[in-house]
Design an enzyme around this catalytic site. Structure first.
Site, short mmCIF file in Angstrom:
data_model
loop_
_atom_site.label_atom_id
_atom_site.label_comp_id
_atom_site.label_asym_id
_atom_site.label_seq_id
_atom_site.Cartn_x
_atom_site.Cartn_y
_atom_site.Cartn_z
N HIS A 129 0.81 -1.23 0.00
CA HIS A 129 0.00 0.00 0.00
C HIS A 129 0.84 1.28 0.00
O HIS A 129 0.77 2.10 0.91
CB HIS A 129 -1.02 0.02 1.15
CG HIS A 129 -0.53 -0.53 2.47
ND1 HIS A 129 0.63 -0.12 3.08
CD2 HIS A 129 -1.07 -1.46 3.28
CE1 HIS A 129 0.77 -0.78 4.20
NE2 HIS A 129 -0.24 -1.60 4.36
N ASP A 181 -5.81 -3.79 -0.17
CA ASP A 181 -5.79 -3.55 1.28
C ASP A 181 -7.22 -3.32 1.79
O ASP A 181 -7.44 -2.51 2.68
CB ASP A 181 -4.89 -2.36 1.63
CG ASP A 181 -4.65 -2.25 3.13
OD1 ASP A 181 -4.83 -3.24 3.85
OD2 ASP A 181 -4.30 -1.14 3.60
C1 NCD Z 1 -5.51 -2.73 8.09
C2 NCD Z 1 -6.50 -3.54 8.94
O1 NCD Z 1 -7.54 -3.00 9.32
O2 NCD Z 1 -6.21 -4.71 9.20
N1 NCD Z 1 -5.81 -1.33 8.22
C3 NCD Z 1 -5.48 -0.35 7.35
O3 NCD Z 1 -5.74 0.82 7.65
N2 NCD Z 1 -4.90 -0.59 6.20
C4 NCD Z 1 -4.11 -3.05 8.46
C5 NCD Z 1 -3.07 -2.53 7.51
O4 NCD Z 1 -2.93 -3.03 6.40
O5 NCD Z 1 -2.38 -1.58 7.87
ZN ZN Z 2 -3.48 -4.17 4.99
#
Ligand code: NCD
Ligand code: ZN
Length: 390
Positions: free
Chosen positions: A219, A292
């Site tokens: 990401h 993500d």
């Molecule tokens: C993800 C999660 O909720 O598991 N949250 C996010 O903001 N992307 C964890 C992560 O990938 O950082």
């Molecule tokens: Zn993630």
């Protein structure tokens, strides 16, 4: 109403990108000037190899049951994040989790096939031999590195990254990818700088120490990340989410605080969003799709201290298509969604295809969970340009 349909191929556009011209002759009475009214609609569609999602949070139990169909509808394979409670730290846990996912796949998806690719949550205790065995047994596809306390369910993440050298050594030998949540956790570092500082302090030195280790900066949200990956492209790649292509940091505060636009890494300034869009539109082999998608219930988002994570699964592929269209780069979409990821992971692209059509529709609002709670989809209720032809 009868519609004459003609398919036309346009020069310079690959054969899988088809513009369909629908010409409708509408019979209307002659107007005062004696002219017959006529209308026409241009519909665009693209067919690409079925994409994979290289970064997905499916959770477990009733949440898994609620969100899985949305990812499985679009993608053939998905790299499943291991940040459950407790985290997936062993091959046995990963094999059980994979079984739970496959067991509740909707029938139509099960027939077509959907492959969850499992990851090992790296901790300070992870043994190199266990990672190696899990990989050789075909359970683990990759290892996920969360710096301790960097994000949701990362409390058991790594506190001493350099201390994990033995694990990286064996992964380098195996050709097993290391997936990184690339943010430092030092509270003195501004939240908007955490990715850039991670690249400088952690990723760059690691890149030098393990030149053959396959690293995915997950990401990516900054121009810094795009530049670093490009200049180390041989063994370094980045996944790019759909939401970071749509929102910048100002959007989080549009008209008030928007908890459903809060995720980690947090969205950055507009120039960074533009850098991400350019990277995606380039089709370069070092960038590929990783949504993500990170579902949290409404209750845990809309609260005094809301969870980080944006749920994009119901609209992900459609949003990427919109970006490629807006950037005039639909011919690069397949590379980003369906070719670059498998190539980096050493896998074949999928044989089946999907078709998207340019026809507006309204993004779903809430996805219900069995206990009466719900998850809000990114772009809920908004009009989207592209849709997946089922
Ligand atoms: C993800 C999660 O909720 O598991 N949250 C996010 O903001 N992307 C964890 C992560 O990938 O950082
Ligand atoms: Zn993630």
């Amino acid at each position: 109403m009868a519609a004459a349909v003609s398919k036309q191929r346009y020069a310079g556009i690959p054969s899988n990108y088809i513009f369909i011209l629908y010409i409708r002759a509408i019979k209307r009475p002659k107007n005062q000037f004696g002219i017959l009214a006529e209308a026409s609609t241009v519909l665009m569609e693209i067919t690409i190899k079925r994409p994979d999602d290289w970064h997905v949070h499916l959770r477990d139990g009733i949440m898994l049951a609620a969100v899985l169909p949305h990812t499985a509808r679009q993608f053939a394979r998905a790299v499943i994040m291991p940040n459950l409670t407790p985290p997936i730290t062993t091959a046995d846990m990963a094999a059980d989790y994979r079984w739970r996912i496959l067991q509740i796949l909707p029938d139509e998806v099960a027939e077509r096939g959907f492959q969850p690719l499992m990851t090992c949550y790296l901790t300070d205790e992870t043994k190199p031999a266990d990672v190696e065995q899990g990989y050789l047994d075909g359970v683990f596809t990759a290892v996920k590195l969360y710096p301790a306390n960097a994000t949701t369910n990362s409390a058991l993440g790594v506190t001493d990254i350099a201390g994990r050298a033995m694990v990286f050594e064996i992964m380098q030998e195996l050709g097993m990818p290391l997936l990184m949540h690339g943010e430092v956790t030092d509270p003195d570092i501004d939240i908007f700088d955490r990715e850039a500082v991670f690249i400088e302090r952690v990723l760059a030195p690691l890149r030098l120490d393990f030149p053959d280790l396959k690293i995915v900066l997950e990401h990516a949200t900054t121009k810094d990340a795009i530049d670093f990956v490009r200049s180390n492209r041989e063994n370094t790649a980045a996944t790019i989410t759909a939401h970071h292509l749509f929102i910048n940091r100002t959007d989080i505060f549009e008209g008030g605080i928007n908890p459903h636009r809060y995720c980690l890494p947090i969205a950055k300034r507009e120039n960074h969003r533009q850098a991400l869009r350019q990277a995606v539109a380039s089709g370069d082999a070092c960038f590929f799709l990783g949504t993500d998608t990170a579902p949290h219930t409404m209750g845990t988002k809309e609260t005094a201290c809301g969870c980080a994570g944006i749920f994009t699964a119901p609209v992900a592929l459609e949003l990427y298509a919109q970006v490629f269209d807006e950037e005039g780069a639909l011919d690069k979409m397949e590379a980003f969604t369906s070719l670059n990821g498998p190539a980096f992971y050493g896998l074949e692209p999928n044989e089946t295809t999907v078709t998207l059509i340019k026809e507006s529709w309204t993004a779903p609002d809430r996805i219900g969970i069995d206990d009466g709670q719900s998850v809000l989809s990114f772009m809920a209720g908004e009009s989207l340009d592209w849709q997946l032809k089922e």
